[in-house]
Design an enzyme around this catalytic site. Structure first.
Site, PDB file in Angstrom:
ATOM      1  N   HIS A  41      23.384 -72.037 -17.796  1.00  0.00           N
ATOM      2  CA  HIS A  41      22.190 -72.953 -18.280  1.00  0.00           C
ATOM      3  C   HIS A  41      22.249 -73.653 -19.456  1.00  0.00           C
ATOM      4  CE1 HIS A  41      18.879 -70.440 -15.750  1.00  0.00           C
ATOM      5  NE2 HIS A  41      20.329 -70.132 -15.477  1.00  0.00           N
ATOM      6  N   ASP A 210      22.041 -78.673 -11.220  1.00  0.00           N
ATOM      7  CA  ASP A 210      22.455 -78.267 -12.554  1.00  0.00           C
ATOM      8  C   ASP A 210      24.174 -78.263 -12.654  1.00  0.00           C
ATOM      9  OD1 ASP A 210      23.395 -75.921 -11.059  1.00  0.00           O
ATOM     10  OD2 ASP A 210      23.105 -74.589 -12.876  1.00  0.00           O
ATOM     11  N   ASP A 212      26.809 -76.206 -12.923  1.00  0.00           N
ATOM     12  CA  ASP A 212      27.804 -75.397 -11.935  1.00  0.00           C
ATOM     13  C   ASP A 212      26.899 -75.325 -10.221  1.00  0.00           C
ATOM     14  OD1 ASP A 212      25.407 -73.536 -12.300  1.00  0.00           O
ATOM     15  OD2 ASP A 212      26.747 -71.786 -12.616  1.00  0.00           O
ATOM     16  N   ASP A 214      24.252 -74.352  -8.860  1.00  0.00           N
ATOM     17  CA  ASP A 214      23.603 -73.227  -8.116  1.00  0.00           C
ATOM     18  C   ASP A 214      22.095 -73.336  -8.357  1.00  0.00           C
ATOM     19  OD1 ASP A 214      23.235 -72.492 -10.894  1.00  0.00           O
ATOM     20  OD2 ASP A 214      24.217 -70.649 -10.685  1.00  0.00           O
ATOM     21  N   THR A 279      15.007 -60.293 -14.016  1.00  0.00           N
ATOM     22  CA  THR A 279      15.426 -61.637 -13.873  1.00  0.00           C
ATOM     23  C   THR A 279      17.324 -61.385 -13.924  1.00  0.00           C
ATOM     24  OG1 THR A 279      14.067 -62.674 -15.253  1.00  0.00           O
ATOM     25  CG2 THR A 279      16.217 -63.794 -15.422  1.00  0.00           C
ATOM     26  N   GLU A 298      14.084 -67.619  -8.208  1.00  0.00           N
ATOM     27  CA  GLU A 298      13.624 -67.391  -9.582  1.00  0.00           C
ATOM     28  C   GLU A 298      12.911 -68.620 -10.142  1.00  0.00           C
ATOM     29  OE1 GLU A 298      16.966 -64.498 -11.470  1.00  0.00           O
ATOM     30  OE2 GLU A 298      17.385 -66.574 -11.587  1.00  0.00           O
ATOM     31  N   SER A 300      13.292 -70.364 -12.695  1.00  0.00           N
ATOM     32  CA  SER A 300      14.245 -70.909 -13.307  1.00  0.00           C
ATOM     33  C   SER A 300      15.043 -71.914 -12.538  1.00  0.00           C
ATOM     34  CB  SER A 300      15.034 -70.197 -14.390  1.00  0.00           C
ATOM     35  OG  SER A 300      15.839 -69.126 -13.551  1.00  0.00           O
ATOM     36  N   LYS A 311      22.703 -68.062  -6.375  1.00  0.00           N
ATOM     37  CA  LYS A 311      21.673 -69.116  -5.791  1.00  0.00           C
ATOM     38  C   LYS A 311      22.428 -70.306  -5.687  1.00  0.00           C
ATOM     39  CE  LYS A 311      20.716 -69.145 -10.847  1.00  0.00           C
ATOM     40  NZ  LYS A 311      21.100 -67.882 -11.238  1.00  0.00           N
TER      41      LYS A 311
END
Length: 484
Positions: A41, A210, A212, A214, A279, A298, A300, A311
């Site tokens: 992240h 994002d 990477d 996922d 989480t 999730e 996020s 994910k």
């Protein structure tokens, strides 16, 4: 990249591979595990954050038991050896063999970063229907922003070349070690360029990914925002639009604890098991390996299923496109129909960043003391025209139904009688201070109110959360980052 049999190293071409693709290939070649170098992240690149992640043979993140063992072994290492003469050309697909003292021979295989992952998706989705949606006579216009992360080549190959979407529908697809100078986080703040483009009305569907690959953000025409908590709920409610689930059936649904209860409403209607986990994707992976879970998400911006053990941003986008192809409605109409049927969980997350660690801990201690008072249960809190009554208050604890492991202290929850929730989580106590995350989840089933502005609808509960916690008073922080 990932290891096979200890004697072979398999690496994505040019050293680049998305996290979902790593999980896919680990499972495909039955590797013993994989090592992912990722910023996750956090902002990556030469001046950003950087991490090393180990995935086990299932393709999922290593559980705490394994990472703890690795850490213990690391403390007793006496020496390590390097091979400066070993030169590997990461650009050429194929096997290269080397003579190394410890391993004879030692094989390094460079593989196409995209093909195994694309092959997997072909077995999950109806590519003919998706191609019709994206390039047929009545095709929709899409805008996909890879944000200079690793997913760019996957979007180009699968969505543009294979499914026929115009080349200019995918932007920022060249991976860059500094992500083009931007933070590759697919939310309304960092993907502002995509949001502004979508507001123009030229595109029917938009998505951002994002660094990477996922996580994902979904937008409809005119910038209509799909909250990630709603995104997984809509996929769950329309899951038979995806051929994979027509074959496998749906074993169960799951969400992380801070994620809104939107998925719970779907699980109840479909009479499906619903798991609420801490989480961290490893908790979902355990349920998947035990055959208990098919779809999860999730707040996020992470959504995925049991096709891999991570994910998967591009999978989630193709899931949404499959729903559009089946229902022949816009993103906004699908979302509004969903709220009419299941009610709406208005949801937001505030991040109070770089809070003094001592002040943050004192605030959490104060809140826990307040919540543990027996008089707190049943107490009513009012703000504006809303009144909420406390039904449950705890520090979330999870007992894994598969291995019996217990995860304590996962976040303070205040649950009200109508299903609305206030959640506080403290993360990070490093030199830059702590981050306090405040999650607000307010359920509304009144058809006259479900289309209201989320921040307006959530204002009473936000006010109550700040009063109960005394967050601003105890930390001095009054300007959080609003994530959703």
């Amino acid at each position: 990249m990932y290891l096979q049999n200890g004697l072979q190293l398999v690496i994505g071409q040019n050293g680049i591979m998305s996290t979902p693709a790593v999980s896919c290939v680990i499972r495909k070649i039955k590797a013993i595990g994989g090592i992912i170098l990722t910023a996750s992240h956090n902002p990556g690149g030469p001046n950003g954050d950087f991490g090393i992640k180990f995935n086990i043979s299932s393709g999922g993140p290593a559980p705490e038991g394994i990472t703890d063992k690795i850490f213990q072994i690391s403390k007793s290492l006496q020496e390590y050896h390097i091979c400066p003469e070993l030169k590997v050309d990461l650009s050429i697909i194929g096997k290269q063999t080397f003579e190394v003292d410890t391993f004879k021979p030692f094989t390094v295989e460079i593989v196409d970063s995209v093909e195994s992952y694309a092959e997997m998706l072909r077995g999950i989705f109806d590519f003919a229907a998706l191609k019709e949606l994206l390039s047929g006579p009545n095709h929709i216009n899409v805008r996909l922003d890879a944000m200079h992360g690793v997913v760019g080549p996957y979007v180009k190959k699968i969505v543009c070349e294979e499914l026929g979407s115009p080349a200019n529908s995918a932007v920022n697809c060249v991976p860059s070690e500094d992500f083009g100078g931007h933070h590759p986080d697919p939310n309304l703040i960092y993907a502002a360029d995509l949001v502004n483009t979508m507001k123009g009305g030229e595109y029917d569907f938009g998505a951002a990914f994002d660094g990477d690959g996922d996580r994902n953000m979904v937008l409809g025409k005119h910038g209509f925002f799909v909250n990630p908590s709603d995104s997984v709920a809509v996929i769950g409610a329309n899951i038979t639009s995806i051929p994979y689930f027509q074959k496998t059936g749906v074993k169960g649904l799951a969400r992380s604890m801070p994620t809104s209860g939107a998925l719970d409403n779907v699980a109840k209607a479909l009479k499906m098991p619903l798991y609420e986990t801490p989480t961290g994707w490893k908790f979902f992976g355990n349920l998947m390996d035990a055959g208990k879970l098919s779809l999860c998400g999730e707040e996020s911006f992470g959504t995925g299923s049991d096709h891999i053990r991570e994910k998967d941003g591009l999978w989630a986008v193709l899931a949404w496109l499959s729903i559009l192809a089946t229902r022949k409605q816009s993103v906004e109409d699908i979302m509004k129909d969903h709220w009419q049927k299941f009610g709406r969980n208005f949801f937001t997350r505030y991040d109070y960043e770089e809070v003094d660690s001592d002040a943050a801990n004192k605030m959490i201690d104060h809140l826990q003391t307040t919540m543990s008072d027996k008089a707190f249960l049943g107490q009513k809190f009012s703000s504006e025209d809303k009144t909420y009554q406390v039904e449950k208050a705890d520090n979330f604890e999870y007992t894994d139904p598969v291995d019996g492991s217990v995860s304590k202290g996962q976040g303070l929850r205040i649950i009200f009688s109508d299903g609305s929730r206030i959640i506080f989580r403290l993360s990070g106590t490093g030199s830059a201070g702590a981050t306090i995350r405040l999650y607000i989840d307010s359920y509304e089933k009144d058809p006259q109110k479900i289309y209201q502005d989320p921040q307006v609808m959530l204002a009473p509960l936000v006010d109550i959360a700040l009063r109960i916690s005394q967050l601003q008073e105890k930390t001095g922080r009054t300007a959080p980052t609003v994530i959703t």
